[in-house]
Design a protein around this motif. Structure first.
Motif, PDB file in Angstrom:
ATOM      1  N   SER A   1      46.494  40.127  38.835  1.00 18.97           N
ATOM      2  CA  SER A   1      46.987  41.410  38.320  1.00 18.97           C
ATOM      3  C   SER A   1      48.466  41.324  37.961  1.00 18.97           C
ATOM      4  CB  SER A   1      46.744  42.511  39.342  1.00 18.97           C
ATOM      5  OG  SER A   1      47.392  42.203  40.551  1.00 18.97           O
ATOM      6  N   ARG A   2      48.846  40.321  37.189  1.00 15.96           N
ATOM      7  CA  ARG A   2      50.238  40.190  36.730  1.00 15.96           C
ATOM      8  C   ARG A   2      50.253  39.217  35.558  1.00 15.96           C
ATOM      9  NH1 ARG A   2      50.722  35.214  38.741  1.00 15.96           N
ATOM     10  NH2 ARG A   2      50.179  34.788  40.919  1.00 15.96           N
ATOM     11  N   ALA A   3      51.439  39.063  34.948  1.00 18.26           N
ATOM     12  CA  ALA A   3      51.564  38.058  33.892  1.00 18.26           C
ATOM     13  C   ALA A   3      51.433  36.677  34.534  1.00 18.26           C
ATOM     14  CB  ALA A   3      52.918  38.199  33.211  1.00 18.26           C
ATOM     15  N   MET A   4      50.924  35.707  33.774  1.00 18.86           N
ATOM     16  CA  MET A   4      50.753  34.373  34.345  1.00 18.86           C
ATOM     17  C   MET A   4      52.124  33.706  34.501  1.00 18.86           C
ATOM     18  SD  MET A   4      47.612  34.578  34.718  1.00 18.86           S
ATOM     19  CE  MET A   4      47.236  32.960  35.392  1.00 18.86           C
ATOM     20  N   LYS A   5      52.284  32.983  35.607  1.00 19.32           N
ATOM     21  CA  LYS A   5      53.555  32.284  35.838  1.00 19.32           C
ATOM     22  C   LYS A   5      53.566  30.960  35.085  1.00 19.32           C
ATOM     23  CE  LYS A   5      54.156  34.194  40.478  1.00 19.32           C
ATOM     24  NZ  LYS A   5      54.021  33.957  41.912  1.00 19.32           N
ATOM     25  N   ASP A   6      54.757  30.376  34.981  1.00 20.09           N
ATOM     26  CA  ASP A   6      54.894  29.122  34.230  1.00 20.09           C
ATOM     27  C   ASP A   6      54.075  27.993  34.849  1.00 20.09           C
ATOM     28  OD1 ASP A   6      56.466  30.195  32.330  1.00 20.09           O
ATOM     29  OD2 ASP A   6      58.381  29.642  33.272  1.00 20.09           O
ATOM     30  N   ASP A   7      54.009  27.969  36.203  1.00 18.00           N
ATOM     31  CA  ASP A   7      53.270  26.876  36.852  1.00 18.00           C
ATOM     32  C   ASP A   7      51.766  27.153  36.887  1.00 18.00           C
ATOM     33  OD1 ASP A   7      53.263  28.894  38.656  1.00 18.00           O
ATOM     34  OD2 ASP A   7      54.012  27.708  40.350  1.00 18.00           O
ATOM     35  N   GLU A   8      51.330  28.203  36.158  1.00 17.88           N
ATOM     36  CA  GLU A   8      49.892  28.483  36.117  1.00 17.88           C
ATOM     37  C   GLU A   8      49.325  28.225  34.717  1.00 17.88           C
ATOM     38  OE1 GLU A   8      50.332  31.881  39.576  1.00 17.88           O
ATOM     39  OE2 GLU A   8      49.980  32.474  37.494  1.00 17.88           O
ATOM     40  N   LYS A   9      50.096  27.429  33.928  1.00 19.37           N
ATOM     41  CA  LYS A   9      49.665  27.147  32.562  1.00 19.37           C
ATOM     42  C   LYS A   9      48.380  26.337  32.512  1.00 19.37           C
ATOM     43  CE  LYS A   9      52.651  29.237  30.018  1.00 19.37           C
ATOM     44  NZ  LYS A   9      54.086  28.979  30.105  1.00 19.37           N
ATOM     45  N   ASP A  10      48.021  25.674  33.648  1.00 16.72           N
ATOM     46  CA  ASP A  10      46.807  24.860  33.674  1.00 16.72           C
ATOM     47  C   ASP A  10      45.553  25.714  33.616  1.00 16.72           C
ATOM     48  OD1 ASP A  10      47.757  25.769  36.167  1.00 16.72           O
ATOM     49  OD2 ASP A  10      46.285  24.505  37.196  1.00 16.72           O
ATOM     50  N   LEU A  11      45.693  27.015  33.891  1.00 18.76           N
ATOM     51  CA  LEU A  11      44.521  27.892  33.894  1.00 18.76           C
ATOM     52  C   LEU A  11      44.351  28.577  32.539  1.00 18.76           C
ATOM     53  CD1 LEU A  11      45.224  29.539  37.355  1.00 18.76           C
ATOM     54  CD2 LEU A  11      43.368  27.944  36.857  1.00 18.76           C
ATOM     55  N   HIS A  12      43.117  28.933  32.221  1.00 16.88           N
ATOM     56  CA  HIS A  12      42.856  29.710  31.013  1.00 16.88           C
ATOM     57  C   HIS A  12      42.847  31.185  31.405  1.00 16.88           C
ATOM     58  CE1 HIS A  12      41.525  26.204  28.542  1.00 16.88           C
ATOM     59  NE2 HIS A  12      41.395  25.705  29.769  1.00 16.88           N
ATOM     60  N   ALA A  13      43.759  31.966  30.810  1.00 20.49           N
ATOM     61  CA  ALA A  13      43.886  33.362  31.214  1.00 20.49           C
ATOM     62  C   ALA A  13      43.398  34.297  30.106  1.00 20.49           C
ATOM     63  CB  ALA A  13      45.334  33.673  31.548  1.00 20.49           C
ATOM     64  N   PHE A  14      42.660  35.342  30.501  1.00 22.46           N
ATOM     65  CA  PHE A  14      42.126  36.307  29.540  1.00 22.46           C
ATOM     66  C   PHE A  14      42.517  37.710  29.974  1.00 22.46           C
ATOM     67  CE2 PHE A  14      39.489  32.615  29.963  1.00 22.46           C
ATOM     68  CZ  PHE A  14      39.303  32.201  28.646  1.00 22.46           C
ATOM     69  N   PRO A  15      43.388  38.396  29.204  1.00 25.13           N
ATOM     70  CA  PRO A  15      43.749  39.767  29.578  1.00 25.13           C
ATOM     71  C   PRO A  15      42.574  40.717  29.391  1.00 25.13           C
ATOM     72  CG  PRO A  15      44.736  39.169  27.476  1.00 25.13           C
ATOM     73  CD  PRO A  15      44.062  37.941  27.995  1.00 25.13           C
ATOM     74  N   VAL A  16      42.355  41.625  30.350  1.00 24.90           N
ATOM     75  CA  VAL A  16      41.284  42.611  30.196  1.00 24.90           C
ATOM     76  C   VAL A  16      41.802  44.036  30.111  1.00 24.90           C
ATOM     77  CG1 VAL A  16      39.385  41.310  31.197  1.00 24.90           C
ATOM     78  CG2 VAL A  16      40.918  42.527  32.710  1.00 24.90           C
ATOM     79  N   ALA A  17      42.978  44.290  30.704  1.00 24.73           N
ATOM     80  CA  ALA A  17      43.505  45.657  30.687  1.00 24.73           C
ATOM     81  C   ALA A  17      44.970  45.606  31.088  1.00 24.73           C
ATOM     82  CB  ALA A  17      42.732  46.546  31.659  1.00 24.73           C
ATOM     83  N   ARG A  18      45.617  46.792  31.075  1.00 21.08           N
ATOM     84  CA  ARG A  18      46.994  46.887  31.558  1.00 21.08           C
ATOM     85  C   ARG A  18      47.073  47.908  32.672  1.00 21.08           C
ATOM     86  NH1 ARG A  18      50.950  44.430  28.704  1.00 21.08           N
ATOM     87  NH2 ARG A  18      52.607  45.664  29.624  1.00 21.08           N
ATOM     88  N   ASP A  19      48.085  47.722  33.519  1.00 20.76           N
ATOM     89  CA  ASP A  19      48.302  48.644  34.622  1.00 20.76           C
ATOM     90  C   ASP A  19      49.797  48.870  34.747  1.00 20.76           C
ATOM     91  OD1 ASP A  19      47.988  50.171  36.905  1.00 20.76           O
ATOM     92  OD2 ASP A  19      48.028  48.430  38.236  1.00 20.76           O
ATOM     93  N   GLY A  20      50.181  50.084  35.113  1.00 21.85           N
ATOM     94  CA  GLY A  20      51.597  50.364  35.313  1.00 21.85           C
ATOM     95  C   GLY A  20      51.877  50.674  36.769  1.00 21.85           C
ATOM     96  N   VAL A  21      53.073  50.313  37.236  1.00 15.03           N
ATOM     97  CA  VAL A  21      53.478  50.655  38.593  1.00 15.03           C
ATOM     98  C   VAL A  21      54.492  51.791  38.492  1.00 15.03           C
ATOM     99  CG1 VAL A  21      54.624  49.858  40.689  1.00 15.03           C
ATOM    100  CG2 VAL A  21      53.076  48.335  39.447  1.00 15.03           C
ATOM    101  N   GLY A  22      54.163  52.926  39.083  1.00 14.15           N
ATOM    102  CA  GLY A  22      55.027  54.097  38.975  1.00 14.15           C
ATOM    103  C   GLY A  22      55.616  54.479  40.315  1.00 14.15           C
TER     104      GLY A  22
END
Lengths: 292, 288
Positions: free
Chosen positions: B98-119
């Protein structure tokens, strides 16, 4: 009860079978404890080897994500919450049992006992929820934020009260009738009888009750998690929020990885060490006197 | 009943319960997704990770199961870090992050499904209508400890923070450029609902939760209010159009390029067919 009657009828082989059956059950219970401790040690070992046991007591704070693992504030939190609740619950529980046995009318005593039994049966999360929506806002009116050591002590007191009250009740019921009759024959007033005859005769049971309630106070998690605020700090007043070792495990376990996870197992080990210390203290205090 | 509690003749020393500790072991199940050669999908998908995403993926999974009766989707929570670790080690077919992918997680294939905001949320009775980023930082680091310093009543501030490891905490700290060690909190909580309940129960509280959760609870009459951040009102609408600053993408990740059942599920989770589920869970569907 029927099994007691059949005691006179058994054959040796049945007895033998029962003996081995019970030995097996006892063995299983013992093995489980040893397995749990072994498991805890194995899971905690990576971090214990990596950073050493000492750092769990000398680090500046508990921020496992940043590599700080000080457990001392949570150790104090656990000890204070436990000590406070045991100090309040013990006299309450013992005196309520005395009331039940020697002062209350029989019908009222019975009703009261049923109520205490009901109290013992309420799940801890219900206590926690009640504490969160009723107790915490009340304390918050006196001294914000409300989530505090005091809230934890009060909730724990209510939770362990039935343990000590029922234990005390049972041990008072076990005081031999002839002691009471003897005291009555001597013309002792009621309170003198209770103080001079009943308490000394029932002290082993009362002491066991205190040990049991202390164990429950140390182990309680859910209710404490909801009312104590869970801030990692050594409390300087009753109104400061605290985090106990049990709450620490419950709060962070689901999200912990690597060293953080292993550090939580160290929390578990420390809890285990507290329980062992409690058991040893109980043995030492009671040695030759209480079970005699 | 109390008679059975009478252990006074026994030595009870060592058996004082440690049963709590039994619950410690989190056991991750593994399963292998398989597909048959035909178009008929079958098998079991194990999805683990962020607790924010779990209810959403679970609902999507249920609908996916009803479309392909031979498929089982097993969703387990444990945080974004577990989602990454499980996907990487192959313990799960799909990880939830539930966040943007970090630089050291480039080995994974990431697929965005939705957005969430923290208020940021306050109690409804709190007269404070907005806080600047500096004020929020000052409150969370303990430099401002009374509401009167930010235009409110003369009352001490109850700072509600999240427990270590939660992704909401990471998103919050990242936006305000804080370290968790600098945060001086009065209350530390676990999930979003607990955060809402804590602020609702304390009139001088300040906390931060997922906007979807807060908006829903607010509409149900829970006495809380969402504060704007950086002048942008906190709502699912501003999260959707990307103007709300503290928002995050919700990803599902795989170790290898997805094929078969895994690919079918990911395609489905990204399709318009699940936008109603995303909205139901108070997240924001991606515009595509």
């Amino acid at each position: 009860m029927t099994s007691l009657h059949s005691n006179t009828l058994f054959h040796w082989s049945t007895d033998d079978f029962l003996c081995w059956f019970l030995r097996g059950l006892a063995g299983v219970a013992g093995t489980i404890v040893i397995l749990i401790v072994t498991f805890l040690i194995m899971e905690a070992l990576p971090v214990l080897q990596g950073i050493g046991l000492l750092r769990f007591f000398t680090d500046p704070s508990w921020h496992p994500a940043e590599g700080f693992y000080n457990l001392t504030p949570m150790l104090w939190g656990t000890v204070f919450a436990m000590a406070g609740s045991v100090l309040i619950a013990t006299p309450l529980g013992i005196l309520s049992a005395v009331f039940c046995h020697y002062y209350a009318p029989v019908s009222l005593g019975k009703l009261y006992r049923r109520l205490i039994e009901l109290l013992a049966g309420i799940p801890s999360v219900v206590y926690g929820f009640w504490g969160l929506v009723v107790l915490v806002p009340m304390i918050g009116e006196i001294h914000p934020p409300g989530q505090s050591l005091l809230a934890g002590i009060l909730i724990l007191t209510i939770m362990i009260l039935p343990t000590i009250a029922l234990m005390a009740d049972a041990s008072l019921a076990n005081v031999p009738q002839q002691y009471l009759r003897g005291a009555a024959a001597l013309g002792l007033p009621r309170w003198a009888t209770i103080r001079g005859v009943v308490f000394p005769a029932a002290k082993s049971g009362l002491f066991t009750g205190v040990i049991l309630e202390t164990g429950r106070a140390i182990g309680e998690t859910m209710a404490i998690l909801m009312v104590c605020g869970n801030v990692v700090q050594t409390p300087s007043s009753l109104f400061d929020p605290i985090r106990t070792l049990t709450a620490n495990i419950a709060l962070e376990m689901a999200y912990a990885l690597g060293d953080h996870r292993a550090a939580l197992f160290v929390s578990g080990l420390v809890l285990m060490a507290m329980i062992v210390a409690l058991a040893i203290a109980a043995e030492w205090i009671s040695r030759g006197r209480i079970y005699g | 009943m109390y008679r059975y509690l009478d252990l006074s003749r026994q030595k009870i020393g060592h058996v004082l319960s440690a049963a709590l500790l039994l619950a410690l072991g989190g056991i991750a199940e593994t399963a292998i997704a398989q597909t048959t050669g035909t178009s008929q999908l079958s098998g079991k998908l194990v999805v683990t990770g962020a607790s924010t995403l779990a209810p959403l993926i679970s609902e999507i999974g249920k609908r996916f199961e009803s479309l392909s009766p031979n498929v089982r989707v097993d969703v387990q929570t444990g945080g974004s870090s577990r989602g990454v670790a499980d996907a990487r080690q192959g313990l799960a077919d799909i990880g939830m992050v539930s966040r943007a992918m970090k630089d050291d997680e480039k080995d994974l294939h990431a697929f965005p499904v939705a957005r969430d905001g923290v208020g940021i949320i306050l109690h409804k009775d709190n007269p404070v209508q907005s806080l600047t980023d500096e004020q929020v930082i000052a409150i969370y680091t303990g430099r401002i400890i009374n509401w009167k310093d930010v235009g409110g009543k003369d009352a001490p501030i109850t700072v509600v923070n999240k427990a270590e490891g939660r992704s909401t905490l990471e998103v919050f700290l990242h936006y305000f450029k804080l370290k968790n060690a600098d945060v001086k909190a009065q209350v530390v909580i676990g999930d979003n609902e607990q955060g809402v309940k804590t602020v609702a129960g304390s009139r001088h509280g300040i906390g931060y939760v997922s906007i979807g959760t807060a908006e829903y609870d607010e509409s149900q009459g829970v006495p809380i209010k969402l504060l704007p951040t950086g002048g942008v009102p906190a709502s699912t609408e501003t999260v959707r159009n990307g103007t709300f600053p503290i928002s995050r993408p919700l990803h599902i990740v795989t170790r290898t390029s997805p094929i078969g059942l895994t690919k079918a599920f990911i395609d489905y989770a990204q399709s318009k067919a699940v936008h109603d589920i995303i909205a139901q869970q108070y997240f924001v569907p991606l515009v595509n």
